[in-house]
Design a protein around this motif. Sequence first.
Motif, PDB file in Angstrom:
ATOM      1  N   ALA A 105       0.852  -1.189   0.000  1.00 25.22           N
ATOM      2  CA  ALA A 105       0.000   0.000   0.000  1.00 25.22           C
ATOM      3  C   ALA A 105       0.889   1.240   0.000  1.00 25.22           C
ATOM      4  CB  ALA A 105      -0.915   0.003   1.218  1.00 25.22           C
ATOM      5  N   PRO A 106       0.557   2.252  -0.799  1.00 23.34           N
ATOM      6  CA  PRO A 106       1.419   3.433  -0.890  1.00 23.34           C
ATOM      7  C   PRO A 106       1.390   4.269   0.383  1.00 23.34           C
ATOM      8  CG  PRO A 106      -0.589   3.782  -2.154  1.00 23.34           C
ATOM      9  CD  PRO A 106      -0.613   2.354  -1.686  1.00 23.34           C
ATOM     10  N   VAL A 107       2.577   4.659   0.846  1.00 25.38           N
ATOM     11  CA  VAL A 107       2.716   5.553   1.988  1.00 25.38           C
ATOM     12  C   VAL A 107       2.889   6.986   1.503  1.00 25.38           C
ATOM     13  CG1 VAL A 107       4.135   6.109   4.020  1.00 25.38           C
ATOM     14  CG2 VAL A 107       3.724   3.720   3.405  1.00 25.38           C
ATOM     15  N   HIS A 108       3.574   7.173   0.375  1.00 23.94           N
ATOM     16  CA  HIS A 108       3.917   8.507  -0.096  1.00 23.94           C
ATOM     17  C   HIS A 108       2.705   9.332  -0.511  1.00 23.94           C
ATOM     18  CE1 HIS A 108       3.895   5.723  -3.486  1.00 23.94           C
ATOM     19  NE2 HIS A 108       3.599   6.745  -4.261  1.00 23.94           N
ATOM     20  N   THR A 109       1.555   8.693  -0.749  1.00 24.37           N
ATOM     21  CA  THR A 109       0.346   9.429  -1.123  1.00 24.37           C
ATOM     22  C   THR A 109      -0.544   9.740   0.071  1.00 24.37           C
ATOM     23  OG1 THR A 109      -0.814   7.356  -1.605  1.00 24.37           O
ATOM     24  CG2 THR A 109       0.345   8.415  -3.435  1.00 24.37           C
ATOM     25  N   LEU A 110      -0.193   9.212   1.257  1.00 24.68           N
ATOM     26  CA  LEU A 110      -0.996   9.467   2.449  1.00 24.68           C
ATOM     27  C   LEU A 110      -0.837  10.909   2.914  1.00 24.68           C
ATOM     28  CD1 LEU A 110      -0.287   6.294   4.640  1.00 24.68           C
ATOM     29  CD2 LEU A 110      -2.377   6.789   3.347  1.00 24.68           C
ATOM     30  N   GLY A 111      -1.908  11.459   3.469  1.00 19.00           N
ATOM     31  CA  GLY A 111      -1.825  12.762   4.113  1.00 19.00           C
ATOM     32  C   GLY A 111      -1.206  12.647   5.482  1.00 19.00           C
ATOM     33  N   ARG A 112      -1.073  13.792   6.146  1.00 16.62           N
ATOM     34  CA  ARG A 112      -0.399  13.807   7.445  1.00 16.62           C
ATOM     35  C   ARG A 112      -1.096  12.904   8.453  1.00 16.62           C
ATOM     36  NH1 ARG A 112      -1.060  16.706  12.084  1.00 16.62           N
ATOM     37  NH2 ARG A 112      -2.705  17.949  11.124  1.00 16.62           N
ATOM     38  N   MET A 113      -2.438  12.942   8.524  1.00 23.23           N
ATOM     39  CA  MET A 113      -3.166  12.125   9.495  1.00 23.23           C
ATOM     40  C   MET A 113      -3.015  10.635   9.190  1.00 23.23           C
ATOM     41  SD  MET A 113      -4.278  14.181  11.718  1.00 23.23           S
ATOM     42  CE  MET A 113      -5.393  13.096  12.610  1.00 23.23           C
ATOM     43  N   GLY A 114      -3.030  10.286   7.913  1.00 20.86           N
ATOM     44  CA  GLY A 114      -2.862   8.882   7.542  1.00 20.86           C
ATOM     45  C   GLY A 114      -1.493   8.362   7.912  1.00 20.86           C
ATOM     46  N   ARG A 115      -0.461   9.185   7.736  1.00 21.67           N
ATOM     47  CA  ARG A 115       0.885   8.758   8.106  1.00 21.67           C
ATOM     48  C   ARG A 115       1.034   8.669   9.624  1.00 21.67           C
ATOM     49  NH1 ARG A 115       4.438  12.556   6.673  1.00 21.67           N
ATOM     50  NH2 ARG A 115       3.022  14.005   5.641  1.00 21.67           N
ATOM     51  N   GLU A 116       0.398   9.567  10.362  1.00 26.03           N
ATOM     52  CA  GLU A 116       0.435   9.491  11.816  1.00 26.03           C
ATOM     53  C   GLU A 116      -0.235   8.213  12.311  1.00 26.03           C
ATOM     54  OE1 GLU A 116      -1.238  12.962  13.558  1.00 26.03           O
ATOM     55  OE2 GLU A 116       0.431  14.277  12.969  1.00 26.03           O
ATOM     56  N   ARG A 117      -1.349   7.844  11.696  1.00 25.76           N
ATOM     57  CA  ARG A 117      -2.046   6.621  12.094  1.00 25.76           C
ATOM     58  C   ARG A 117      -1.185   5.400  11.811  1.00 25.76           C
ATOM     59  NH1 ARG A 117      -5.896   7.039   8.847  1.00 25.76           N
ATOM     60  NH2 ARG A 117      -7.058   8.495  10.137  1.00 25.76           N
ATOM     61  N   LEU A 118      -0.519   5.400  10.666  1.00 26.28           N
ATOM     62  CA  LEU A 118       0.344   4.284  10.311  1.00 26.28           C
ATOM     63  C   LEU A 118       1.485   4.155  11.317  1.00 26.28           C
ATOM     64  CD1 LEU A 118       1.097   2.096   8.211  1.00 26.28           C
ATOM     65  CD2 LEU A 118       2.417   3.859   7.009  1.00 26.28           C
ATOM     66  N   ARG A 119       2.090   5.257  11.694  1.00 29.32           N
ATOM     67  CA  ARG A 119       3.190   5.216  12.661  1.00 29.32           C
ATOM     68  C   ARG A 119       2.699   4.741  14.024  1.00 29.32           C
ATOM     69  NH1 ARG A 119       4.294  10.367  10.506  1.00 29.32           N
ATOM     70  NH2 ARG A 119       3.785  11.376  12.488  1.00 29.32           N
ATOM     71  N   ARG A 120       1.510   5.167  14.409  1.00 31.88           N
ATOM     72  CA  ARG A 120       0.986   4.791  15.727  1.00 31.88           C
ATOM     73  C   ARG A 120       0.615   3.314  15.785  1.00 31.88           C
ATOM     74  NH1 ARG A 120      -2.775   8.255  15.831  1.00 31.88           N
ATOM     75  NH2 ARG A 120      -4.503   6.935  15.148  1.00 31.88           N
ATOM     76  N   GLU A 121       0.061   2.784  14.699  1.00 21.11           N
ATOM     77  CA  GLU A 121      -0.489   1.435  14.736  1.00 21.11           C
ATOM     78  C   GLU A 121       0.459   0.349  14.232  1.00 21.11           C
ATOM     79  OE1 GLU A 121      -4.125   1.656  12.552  1.00 21.11           O
ATOM     80  OE2 GLU A 121      -5.123   2.956  14.040  1.00 21.11           O
TER      81      GLU A 121
END
Length: 243
Positions: free
Chosen positions: A71-87
């Motif tokens: 799944a692409p990470v580079h297209t995620l917005g700031r909130m999506g990247r924060e969620r990915l880092r948290r989870e």
Amino acid sequence: MEAPPDNDVLWARSLHYAHRGSPALAGVSVEVRAGEILAVTGPRGSGKTTLLRCLAGQLAPQSGEVWFNSAPVHTLGRMGRERLRRERFGWIDTEPHLVPELTGWENAALPLLLRGTGHRAAKRAALEWLERLDVGDCARRRPAKLLQAQRQRIAIARALASEPSVLFADEPSAPLHRADRSHVLRTLTTAARSHEITVVLATHDPEVASLADRTVALLDGRRAGGIPAPDAEGRAAACSLSV
């Protein structure tokens, strides 16, 4: 966009990033297999930290692609990247960066609590990792009362307690005395293998890199080549060294 191979948990292609106009990454591509310990090596200023931060979603590359589990990470917005880092991700920095108002176990349990884990389960996991890293006696003490090496061990326990899919470690043993490094790195790598955690480890120390399955070298923001790490027997011997 072309999705990465299925067996690559992390995959990056042609990453570019500049700090205030100074290139930090210039077309770096890298792949990390599931369950692998990958060491990113190179001298200071070679782009190691910037690469880890792009892979972890802390920085959005100025061009290029980053994928996690296809799944692409580079297209995620700031909130999506924060969620990915948290989870899904864990991070160990060169400095511990603990919350000064929290005790040792509360700092170690913080990612679990933020993820919604119950208080009792989060505390149990935090205390277990503090004990494994020989800082169980620091569980009820706040960071200001601890030595730098103790704070760093708590930061490592914090990253491991949440059992992330991928753990990023940026020179994790740098603040530790030589006598402490071997034990902490053995605990880190053993935990990663037993819990099937993928690790991306930045280091300029060849002995630390020898604990990895594979090495990728950077120089002036470019990939300088990949070096296979020692076989299992060689890694076991390396673990016995004081690094």
